[in-house]
Design a protein around this motif. Structure first.
Motif, PDB file in Angstrom:
ATOM      1  N   UNK A   1       0.797  -1.300  -0.121  1.00  0.00           N
ATOM      2  CA  UNK A   1      -0.098  -0.108  -0.061  1.00  0.00           C
ATOM      3  C   UNK A   1       0.895   1.190   0.071  1.00  0.00           C
ATOM      4  N   UNK A   2       0.971   1.780  -1.037  1.00  0.00           N
ATOM      5  CA  UNK A   2       2.082   3.121  -1.135  1.00  0.00           C
ATOM      6  C   UNK A   2       1.210   4.404  -1.284  1.00  0.00           C
ATOM      7  N   UNK A   3       2.148   5.186  -0.467  1.00  0.00           N
ATOM      8  CA  UNK A   3       1.581   6.693  -0.471  1.00  0.00           C
ATOM      9  C   UNK A   3       2.456   7.377  -1.390  1.00  0.00           C
ATOM     10  N   UNK A   4       1.785   8.036  -2.400  1.00  0.00           N
ATOM     11  CA  UNK A   4       2.254   8.639  -3.612  1.00  0.00           C
ATOM     12  C   UNK A   4       2.534  10.284  -3.387  1.00  0.00           C
ATOM     13  N   UNK A   5       3.747  10.879  -3.348  1.00  0.00           N
ATOM     14  CA  UNK A   5       4.068  12.070  -2.899  1.00  0.00           C
ATOM     15  C   UNK A   5       4.666  12.960  -4.137  1.00  0.00           C
ATOM     16  N   UNK A   6       4.329  13.983  -4.502  1.00  0.00           N
ATOM     17  CA  UNK A   6       4.998  15.075  -5.390  1.00  0.00           C
ATOM     18  C   UNK A   6       5.199  16.167  -4.708  1.00  0.00           C
ATOM     19  N   UNK A   7       6.396  16.310  -4.384  1.00  0.00           N
ATOM     20  CA  UNK A   7       6.971  17.351  -3.421  1.00  0.00           C
ATOM     21  C   UNK A   7       8.479  17.832  -4.194  1.00  0.00           C
ATOM     22  N   UNK A   8       8.787  19.268  -3.799  1.00  0.00           N
ATOM     23  CA  UNK A   8       9.822  19.560  -4.423  1.00  0.00           C
ATOM     24  C   UNK A   8      11.375  19.299  -3.299  1.00  0.00           C
ATOM     25  N   UNK A   9      12.144  18.556  -4.156  1.00  0.00           N
ATOM     26  CA  UNK A   9      13.297  18.176  -3.459  1.00  0.00           C
ATOM     27  C   UNK A   9      14.674  18.535  -4.429  1.00  0.00           C
ATOM     28  N   UNK A  10      15.667  18.615  -3.606  1.00  0.00           N
ATOM     29  CA  UNK A  10      16.945  19.046  -4.629  1.00  0.00           C
ATOM     30  C   UNK A  10      17.795  17.769  -5.070  1.00  0.00           C
ATOM     31  N   UNK A  11      17.672  16.650  -4.538  1.00  0.00           N
ATOM     32  CA  UNK A  11      18.501  15.420  -5.150  1.00  0.00           C
ATOM     33  C   UNK A  11      17.687  14.215  -4.329  1.00  0.00           C
ATOM     34  N   UNK A  12      18.360  12.953  -4.735  1.00  0.00           N
ATOM     35  CA  UNK A  12      17.759  11.706  -4.178  1.00  0.00           C
ATOM     36  C   UNK A  12      17.978  11.481  -2.803  1.00  0.00           C
ATOM     37  N   UNK A  13      18.910  12.103  -1.970  1.00  0.00           N
ATOM     38  CA  UNK A  13      19.058  12.373  -0.544  1.00  0.00           C
ATOM     39  C   UNK A  13      18.204  12.635   0.205  1.00  0.00           C
ATOM     40  N   UNK A  14      17.712  13.960  -0.268  1.00  0.00           N
ATOM     41  CA  UNK A  14      16.615  14.764   0.277  1.00  0.00           C
ATOM     42  C   UNK A  14      15.360  14.065   0.068  1.00  0.00           C
ATOM     43  N   UNK A  15      15.313  13.606  -1.046  1.00  0.00           N
ATOM     44  CA  UNK A  15      13.886  12.838  -1.466  1.00  0.00           C
ATOM     45  C   UNK A  15      13.445  11.771  -0.645  1.00  0.00           C
ATOM     46  N   UNK A  16      14.740  10.721  -0.443  1.00  0.00           N
ATOM     47  CA  UNK A  16      14.472   9.773   0.628  1.00  0.00           C
ATOM     48  C   UNK A  16      14.256  10.205   1.877  1.00  0.00           C
ATOM     49  N   UNK A  17      14.680  11.209   2.298  1.00  0.00           N
ATOM     50  CA  UNK A  17      14.532  12.032   3.767  1.00  0.00           C
ATOM     51  C   UNK A  17      12.953  12.412   3.770  1.00  0.00           C
ATOM     52  N   UNK A  18      12.496  13.002   2.710  1.00  0.00           N
ATOM     53  CA  UNK A  18      11.203  13.551   2.795  1.00  0.00           C
ATOM     54  C   UNK A  18      10.171  12.298   2.682  1.00  0.00           C
ATOM     55  N   UNK A  19      10.385  11.388   1.752  1.00  0.00           N
ATOM     56  CA  UNK A  19       9.290  10.233   1.630  1.00  0.00           C
ATOM     57  C   UNK A  19       9.268   9.631   2.818  1.00  0.00           C
TER      58      UNK A  19
END
Length: 359
Positions: free
Chosen positions: A271-289
């Protein structure tokens, strides 16, 4: 003491003391009720005092005014030990509302845990930052309001670019903290920022639950090694699948770099939560997710209860353990404590969420 003498138990009772305009006032006999809310994150702490208007003028020197400072203590006499007092500090508040209603005429004084300058939560502002750390952001904003104290107990994240657009400073800071999985509390004199996962890993403050079934009324039988605070039988426990996600997927396409799409997946795909949010790179994307996923999942199991005897050491952000309550048992994080003092006595209602495994 002569063994033939009777032991005299002193009555347990509570008094309300406030520091106002550099003077202490005992408001106990003038108060109709006191309501105090202690929140773990995001929301401001608050207090409400109600007075019978027939006695307000009898409180010499206590003339509450909006914008004034109010420091509130509940003094508990003979609470656990005869002759010993305990001081429960509700906190330091700014009076933000005074109202009078009738009939009968009642004056209500409300305070919140914010600086005297109410623009922190009232005035909308716009500003852009680049290459700023979370600590720098907080320090810059609190400097506007002469808030000298900062308790910074989290990772000092570097933010590549961020904009505050028609937001109050308080709501802006709250949204930034939530994005990166940081909890923030606002007090009159400053901010507290902490890592929620780190707090959840701390030791248990105390134990709460029903008395053991083998306890014998009127005796100590069945209470061997019983270190648990009894809770009243009307507690409420809810565990729900709603909002429980097994994983999250964040996708962000930079409009300035049309060929670049950042994608990150965390957790498992059931069961996946889909997110569309501004991030600068993969590392920040993982933290935000991870932050968004943990935020969605953390409130799936909630308990609310009242300790039979008011626990003056219990506050929000503490970890507690529920025991002897069957499937409700486990380690919980205290999200909110509501305190009430009126003719019915001093009580507290505790709201806590079960601590679950984070991603």
């Amino acid at each position: 003491m002569d063994g033939s003498q009777n032991y005299t138990a002193k009555a347990r009772y509570a008094e309300t003391m406030v520091l106002y305009e550099n003077n202490f006032f005992n408001l106990t006999k003038y108060l109709s009720s006191l309501q105090y809310t202690d929140n773990s994150c995001d929301a401001l702490d608050s207090i409400t005092l109600e007075f019978d208007m027939n006695v307000v003028n009898s409180i010499g020197g206590f003339k509450p005014e909006k914008g004034k400072d109010l420091d509130v203590h509940i003094i508990m006499r003979n609470w656990y030990v005869n002759g010993k007092d305990e001081d429960y500090h509700c906190g330091n508040f700014v009076i933000d509302e005074i109202s009078i209603t009738g009939s009968p005429k009642v004056m209500t004084v409300k305070g919140i845990s914010q600086p005297v300058d109410s623009e922190l939560k009232d005035r909308q502002r716009s500003k852009a930052w680049t290459k700023v750390t979370l600590r720098q952001l907080v320090e810059e904003i609190q400097g506007k309001y002469n808030m000298p104290n900062l308790f910074f107990n989290c990772k000092n994240i570097t933010i590549d670019k961020i904009e505050q657009t028609n937001e109050t400073d308080l709501s802006f800071l709250q949204s930034v903290c939530k994005k990166y999985g940081v909890c923030m509390k606002c007090y009159k004199s400053g901010f507290v920022l902490y890592d929620e996962e780190g707090y959840e890993a701390r030791d248990i403050y105390n134990y709460y639950g029903e008395y053991p079934s083998n306890a014998v009324s009127g005796s100590n039988e069945g209470f061997t090694d019983w270190t648990t605070h009894e809770i009243q039988p009307d507690y409420n426990w809810t565990s729900s699948l709603q909002g429980l996600y097994t994983g999250a997927e964040l996708r962000y396409k930079n409009p300035k770099k049309k060929k670049e799409t950042i994608t990150v997946k965390v957790g498992t795909p059931e069961k996946v939560l889909y997110i569309n949010e501004q991030v600068k790179d993969q590392s920040e994307a993982e933290r935000v997710a991870k932050s968004r996923l943990n935020e969605k999942n953390k409130n799936t199991t909630i308990i609310t209860f009242k300790p039979t005897v008011f626990d003056y050491g219990l506050f929000s952000t503490y970890n507690i353990e529920i025991r002897n309550c069957g499937m409700c048992d486990g380690k919980y994080f205290v999200d909110r404590v509501d305190v009430s003092l009126d003719n019915g006595g001093l009580t507290q209602n505790v709201t806590a969420r079960k601590i679950i495994q984070r991603v």
